[in-house]
Write an enzyme that holds these catalytic residues in place. Structure first.
Site, mmCIF file in Angstrom:
data_model
loop_
_atom_site.group_PDB
_atom_site.id
_atom_site.type_symbol
_atom_site.label_atom_id
_atom_site.label_comp_id
_atom_site.label_asym_id
_atom_site.label_seq_id
_atom_site.Cartn_x
_atom_site.Cartn_y
_atom_site.Cartn_z
ATOM 1 N N ASP A 264 0.806 -1.216 0.000
ATOM 2 C CA ASP A 264 0.000 0.000 0.000
ATOM 3 C C ASP A 264 0.845 1.275 0.000
ATOM 4 O O ASP A 264 1.598 1.527 0.940
ATOM 5 C CB ASP A 264 -0.898 -0.025 1.239
ATOM 6 N N ASP A 314 -9.690 5.296 -1.983
ATOM 7 C CA ASP A 314 -10.470 4.425 -1.111
ATOM 8 C C ASP A 314 -11.972 4.567 -1.363
ATOM 9 O O ASP A 314 -12.492 5.685 -1.501
ATOM 10 C CB ASP A 314 -10.178 4.748 0.353
#
Length: 511
Positions: A264, A314
């Protein structure tokens, strides 16, 4: 007097409870469209599994039906074994090639079989990964106990028997560097990572983990680089350290038995390649999932280095509009994926982020998703059409019957797990209704009509240009209801779609 074994009692109690629920669902819960699974076996999941030469084969045959079920496999290579009670296939294959098998499942109510291939080659994740990740439920508050509990809930809820397999620890597990490999160890909330992974595997599931090439993660836990050879970093922040521990961490994860890595940061090719080489150096297949905000210009490179990559920021549990500039709604993400379609293929998947159905919370407090029932049907339908990884983000201990029905419709999941691995694209529109078409391995098509408007809309299908199916339609099936549409007439029939809702069909056509 008829004697009932445990499994029959459980089945009848479940059926009785569902009848009561259906009688009151109009007042309390949305109605589930998914029919109950029969008592006889049904073998679910993909028709293909990929493994690299010399890596362990680990595949648990997902099957519904009243237990006990006996599993058998025709043409199983001598290097592999199957547990007849659980359906777990294990072993190692060194020779490249395709192994054509027939999976069989039998119980007291009947039997089922399914053609299945194991392909030994350079690609894994030949269909989109299905599983769960901790962030959208627990945020950084995860513990070893919560992960173990979730793994057991995956099995208890029955999701594992529909193909959901990965239990992924997101940000929050990371401690100090130590051990044989000088890899990141679990923090005080994860006292025994090896034992946790073993527990997950013994349940027939696979274990995933989280990291970043930065010195610290988004949640300010230790990352994959540092300022010193012993892993110290001076100040939490989103930057690359002078010393990379990619090889160290990859060896540690392989030793623990990890099966999936979420890596990530704002994805770049240099650090992607570094970790890809580190993972491939170990004789264990670890699905490499990149996050977040991939660049379309780098999509071809991602496909050579990883199994999936995030195409967005997101996701949040809203339909129309995200919460902030880094949070995006379901419709913002889902209906903007066409440009990525050329890069989706078996072993390489565009990832529009996790599913936001069920009960979520991002750590502080679990609450029901804000998506309406129709928006949830659209969400699952669209992700299946997009050949996206199906990674749940909800609390699996708080699943209601509607959510279970939403996640266990095997005819819908089959669209996602189709062997051809094509991503659907938008092929036409009729006012607020968008048509998406996905070619399937068996020669049929999946056709989804999404109503993006705020009121119900009726549409006809008499303009082939709306959805691009060539030839004459000979059969049409409603996948959510698992019913053929009887006497369908393309020139006269209409479909009424609720606001933000979907009609998901499988279509057969002849030339």
């Amino acid at each position: 007097m008829l004697k009932l074994n445990f499994f029959m009692k459980k089945y009848l109690l479940t059926l009785f409870a569902s009848l009561i629920l259906n009688a009151t669902s109009a007042q309390n819960l949305p109605v589930s469209l998914t029919p109950f699974a029969p008592s006889s076996p049904r073998i679910n999941g993909p028709a293909v599994f990929g493994v690299r030469p010399g890596s362990p084969v680990i595949y648990n045959i997902p099957a519904t039906g009243i237990r006990p079920i006996k599993f058998e496999i025709e043409n199983l290579p001598k290097e592999l074994t199957v547990d007849v009670a659980t359906g777990m296939i294990t072993g190692t294959l060194k020779a490249r090639g395709e192994y054509a098998l027939t999976l069989k499942a039998t119980n007291q109510f009947g039997s089922a079989q399914k053609k299945f291939s194991i392909i030994v080659g350079d690609r894994i994740a030949l269909t989109p990964p299905m599983g769960w990740s901790s962030w959208n439920a627990f945020g950084e508050t995860i513990t070893q106990e919560k992960i173990e509990q979730t793994a057991r809930a995956m099995v208890k809820s029955g999701l594992s028997q529909h193909g959901f397999a990965y239990i992924n620890m997101d940000d929050g597990w990371q401690g100090k560097r130590a051990g044989k490999y000088m890899g990141l160890q679990g923090n005080e909330k994860f006292p025994n990572m090896g034992a946790l992974v073993d527990t997950i595997h013994k349940l027939g599931l696979k274990a995933g983990i989280y990291s970043t090439p930065w010195e610290t993660s988004y949640a300010k836990f230790a990352g994959g680089s540092a300022e010193t050879t012993t892993g110290e970093w001076k100040k939490a922040g989103n930057k690359f350290g002078a010393i990379s521990f990619a090889k160290n961490d990859a060896m540690q994860w392989a030793a623990w038995g990890i099966d999936y890595l979420k890596y990530d940061w704002p994805i770049d090719v240099i650090h992607t390649e570094e970790m890809s080489k580190a993972l491939h150096a170990n004789k264990r297949d670890i699905v490499f999932s990149l996050s977040n905000s991939g660049k379309i210009a780098d999509a071809e490179a991602y496909g050579k280095l990883a199994e999936s990559w995030r195409t967005t920021g997101d996701i949040y549990d809203s339909w129309q509009q995200g919460e902030a500039f880094w949070h995006f709604s379901v419709s913002e993400i889902g209906f903007s994926q066409d440009k990525w379609a050329p890069y989706a293929a078996p072993g390489h998947w565009n990832d529009p982020d996790m599913l936001v159905v069920g009960q979520l919370g991002w750590g502080p407090k679990i609450k029901p998703t804000r998506l309406t029932a129709d928006e949830q049907y659209s969400h699952i339908s669209l992700w299946c059409m997009l050949s996206a990884p199906l990674i749940l983000g909800c609390d699996l201990d708080k699943l209601d019957d509607f959510t279970i029905g939403l996640l266990t419709n095997d005819e819908v999941l089959d669209i996602n797990q189709d062997k051809l691995g094509k991503q659907a694209i938008r092929t036409g529109s009729n006012g607020p209704i968008d048509f998406f078409l996905k070619p399937l391995f068996d020669g049929a098509f999946a056709l989804a009509a999404f109503n993006r408007g705020d009121v119900a809309k009726t549409t006809t299908l008499n303009k082939v240009s709306f959805f691009g199916v060539s030839g004459k339609i000979t059969r049409m099936r409603d996948l959510w209801r698992q019913q053929d549409i009887a006497e369908f007439n393309i020139d006269k029939s209409t479909l009424t779609i609720p606001p933000h809702g979907v009609i998901l069909l499988k279509v057969w056509a002849s030339n």
